[in-house]
Design an enzyme around this catalytic site. Structure first.
Site, PDB file in Angstrom:
ATOM      1  N   PHE A 135      -6.239  11.923  -1.776  1.00 55.31           N
ATOM      2  CA  PHE A 135      -7.265  11.062  -1.187  1.00 55.31           C
ATOM      3  C   PHE A 135      -7.181  11.183   0.321  1.00 55.31           C
ATOM      4  O   PHE A 135      -6.198  10.757   0.931  1.00 55.31           O
ATOM      5  CB  PHE A 135      -7.016   9.620  -1.637  1.00 55.31           C
ATOM      6  CG  PHE A 135      -8.065   8.625  -1.237  1.00 55.31           C
ATOM      7  CD1 PHE A 135      -9.202   8.448  -2.020  1.00 55.31           C
ATOM      8  CD2 PHE A 135      -7.900   7.836  -0.108  1.00 55.31           C
ATOM      9  CE1 PHE A 135     -10.152   7.510  -1.672  1.00 55.31           C
ATOM     10  CE2 PHE A 135      -8.849   6.889   0.246  1.00 55.31           C
ATOM     11  CZ  PHE A 135      -9.977   6.721  -0.537  1.00 55.31           C
ATOM     12  N   LEU A 137      -8.410  10.059   3.673  1.00 56.37           N
ATOM     13  CA  LEU A 137      -9.121   9.118   4.548  1.00 56.37           C
ATOM     14  C   LEU A 137      -8.444   9.045   5.917  1.00 56.37           C
ATOM     15  O   LEU A 137      -9.082   9.236   6.944  1.00 56.37           O
ATOM     16  CB  LEU A 137      -9.162   7.727   3.904  1.00 56.37           C
ATOM     17  CG  LEU A 137      -9.842   6.629   4.738  1.00 56.37           C
ATOM     18  CD1 LEU A 137     -11.319   6.962   4.988  1.00 56.37           C
ATOM     19  CD2 LEU A 137      -9.702   5.267   4.059  1.00 56.37           C
ATOM     20  N   PRO A 140      -5.030  11.757  12.019  1.00 54.59           N
ATOM     21  CA  PRO A 140      -3.981  11.620  13.030  1.00 54.59           C
ATOM     22  C   PRO A 140      -4.260  10.507  14.038  1.00 54.59           C
ATOM     23  O   PRO A 140      -3.336   9.823  14.500  1.00 54.59           O
ATOM     24  CB  PRO A 140      -3.955  12.992  13.707  1.00 54.59           C
ATOM     25  CG  PRO A 140      -4.440  13.936  12.655  1.00 54.59           C
ATOM     26  CD  PRO A 140      -5.472  13.164  11.879  1.00 54.59           C
ATOM     27  N   GLY A 243     -13.008   0.358  -0.966  1.00 53.77           N
ATOM     28  CA  GLY A 243     -12.904  -0.114  -2.341  1.00 53.77           C
ATOM     29  C   GLY A 243     -11.798   0.600  -3.096  1.00 53.77           C
ATOM     30  O   GLY A 243     -11.088  -0.006  -3.912  1.00 53.77           O
ATOM     31  N   LEU A 245      -9.080   1.788  -1.690  1.00 50.48           N
ATOM     32  CA  LEU A 245      -7.821   1.261  -1.169  1.00 50.48           C
ATOM     33  C   LEU A 245      -7.478  -0.082  -1.803  1.00 50.48           C
ATOM     34  O   LEU A 245      -6.310  -0.356  -2.114  1.00 50.48           O
ATOM     35  CB  LEU A 245      -7.902   1.120   0.357  1.00 50.48           C
ATOM     36  CG  LEU A 245      -7.930   2.426   1.146  1.00 50.48           C
ATOM     37  CD1 LEU A 245      -8.077   2.140   2.635  1.00 50.48           C
ATOM     38  CD2 LEU A 245      -6.679   3.253   0.891  1.00 50.48           C
ATOM     39  N   GLN A 285      30.561 -18.727  -1.471  1.00 50.16           N
ATOM     40  CA  GLN A 285      29.352 -19.528  -1.296  1.00 50.16           C
ATOM     41  C   GLN A 285      28.275 -18.789  -0.507  1.00 50.16           C
ATOM     42  O   GLN A 285      27.086 -18.846  -0.856  1.00 50.16           O
ATOM     43  CB  GLN A 285      29.698 -20.854  -0.604  1.00 50.16           C
ATOM     44  CG  GLN A 285      30.501 -21.803  -1.469  1.00 50.16           C
ATOM     45  CD  GLN A 285      30.758 -23.141  -0.785  1.00 50.16           C
ATOM     46  OE1 GLN A 285      30.317 -23.370   0.341  1.00 50.16           O
ATOM     47  NE2 GLN A 285      31.492 -24.009  -1.457  1.00 50.16           N
ATOM     48  N   GLU A 369      -1.761   2.094   3.319  1.00 46.68           N
ATOM     49  CA  GLU A 369      -2.844   1.410   2.594  1.00 46.68           C
ATOM     50  C   GLU A 369      -3.072   0.003   3.129  1.00 46.68           C
ATOM     51  O   GLU A 369      -3.222  -0.963   2.395  1.00 46.68           O
ATOM     52  CB  GLU A 369      -2.556   1.411   1.089  1.00 46.68           C
ATOM     53  CG  GLU A 369      -2.590   2.822   0.528  1.00 46.68           C
ATOM     54  CD  GLU A 369      -2.443   2.881  -0.974  1.00 46.68           C
ATOM     55  OE1 GLU A 369      -2.867   1.929  -1.651  1.00 46.68           O
ATOM     56  OE2 GLU A 369      -1.898   3.893  -1.468  1.00 46.68           O
ATOM     57  N   GLY A 370      -3.137  -0.080   4.449  1.00 47.52           N
ATOM     58  CA  GLY A 370      -3.342  -1.343   5.138  1.00 47.52           C
ATOM     59  C   GLY A 370      -2.037  -1.867   5.680  1.00 47.52           C
ATOM     60  O   GLY A 370      -1.158  -2.270   4.934  1.00 47.52           O
TER      61      GLY A 370
END
Length: 390
Positions: A135, A137, A140, A243, A245, A285, A369-370
């Site tokens: 894919f 998109l 650079p 969409g 992504l 602990q 992806e964001g």
């Protein structure tokens, strides 16, 4: 590890799985433990991956594009696909990337925006793992702002001529077909660029510290002539790749819970067997505080994934809800892996244990992806009604 996994399920989430869900999860978990886990250390250390071989094995398992309907795909529930992502990423994020880029980006783009001829030509082979897709998109100089892409497609008779560069493309050099997004005089459009088209070259990105068990590539398009038949007829405007992504981020929301679970499970085992000052680390602990915090955080990520699965299965999921999941789950999973490493001490920096490998992988998942910042602004926009991206 099985005992550790049982103890980590403090809320008995496994009890809510259907018999079909449990069978699917256990089948993929067995494949992951038998085929992937024994090899992941070597693949990561050497920066290699038998991706084509694995793609066919994933195809035989039925997990490539499993949530899509028809064309050799199973039409499974989105939540079932999520369970698969968690089990694969419990071994390594790079392996889940191989599966999710194939199914939720490349295959989904063709399934959602392609012609019937394109679907028939590509999807059955991709579902079987015989054909690999990628894919294209990100560029650079164009990551979080895909609207600034420089790749261009110009009409020339009945063809299109593409020029540009795509960067950080998973499966890129392996792909038989690349879904490439380009700017045209009519707006952003999607094209299926085949591996043997003149002017289309791919080269791998080397010297990676993260996602080493994954193929990451640069795509170079130099006057690549693409016929009109290879344009995605419904892939019009920037909304189309975005969409895709959103579709892929759903798998990330689930996948990272697997990475965090694996890191915490390994740490729980280690803390129970490592003795200091006359007792196991797990008996101190401060260690128990860390383990409790991580276990609660893990279950919260799993609850988020489950809720988004319910929404997607019901056809009601919204992009901002997927952003919520990526925003919350990736940062939580990364924090779990970092804290888990602190319990392992020096042992935690080696590949003998999975925790730091998961952590460095999640550094990339945090960005791709964001970015975390982009999802922050998506949620901010939803809350205030004001876009703050510029």
């Amino acid at each position: 590890m099985t005992d550790a996994l049982d103890r980590l399920d403090l809320l008995d989430l496994d009890d809510d799985l259907s018999d079909d869900d449990r069978l699917l999860r256990d089948t993929v978990r067995k494949f992951a433990n038998d085929r992937l886990r024994p090899n992941i250390r070597e693949w990561f250390e050497e920066g290699t991956l038998p991706a084509r071989e694995l793609a066919q094995e994933f195809g035989a398992l039925g997990v490539l594009g499993m949530h899509l309907e028809g064309y050799g795909c199973q039409g499974a529930l989105a939540s079932q696909y999520g369970l698969v992502c968690a089990e694969i990423e419990a071994v390594d994020s790079g392996l889940r990337s191989l599966v999710s880029v194939q199914g939720s980006l490349a295959m989904y783009a063709i399934h959602a925006y392609g012609s019937e001829e394109q679907k028939q030509r590509w999807l059955p082979g991709m579902a079987a793992g015989e054909l690999i897709g990628c894919f294209g998109l990100t560029e650079p100089d164009s990551g979080s702002d895909p609207g600034s892409m420089r790749t261009r497609a110009v009409r020339d008779g009945s063809d299109w001529v593409l020029n540009g560069t795509k960067m950080w493309i998973t499966n890129g050099s392996l792909s038989d077909v690349a879904v490439v997004w380009a700017r045209t005089d009519e707006g952003v459009r999607g094209f299926l660029v085949e591996k043997d088209m003149p002017g289309f070259t791919r080269q791998d990105v080397h010297h990676k510290i993260s996602l080493r068990a994954s193929v990451t590539s640069e795509l170079i398009l130099d006057d690549v002539r693409v016929p009109e038949a290879n344009r995605l007829p419904e892939g019009n405007g920037l909304k189309a790749p975005l969409g895709c992504l959103t579709e892929a981020r759903f798998g990330i929301v689930w996948g990272v819970t697997g990475a965090a679970r694996d890191a915490l499970g390994a740490t729980l085992d280690y803390a129970g067997s490592r003795t200091q000052f006359g007792k196991p680390l797990a008996g101190f602990q401060l260690t128990q505080k860390k383990l409790a915090d991580m276990a609660v955080s893990l279950q919260q990520t799993q609850l988020t994934a489950r809720r988004l699965g319910e929404l997607k299965d019901a056809g009601r999921i919204q992009p901002h809800q997927v952003s919520f999941g990526k925003f919350a789950n990736v940062s939580a999973a990364l924090a779990i892996c970092r804290e888990a490493r602190s319990i392992l001490g020096g042992s935690g920096i080696t590949t003998e244990y999975p925790v730091l490998r998961h952590a460095v992988n999640l550094e990339t998942v945090y960005t791709y992806e964001g970015t975390h910042e982009v999802h922050t602004l998506v949620l901010g926009s939803k809350l205030t009604g004001i876009d703050a991206f510029r």
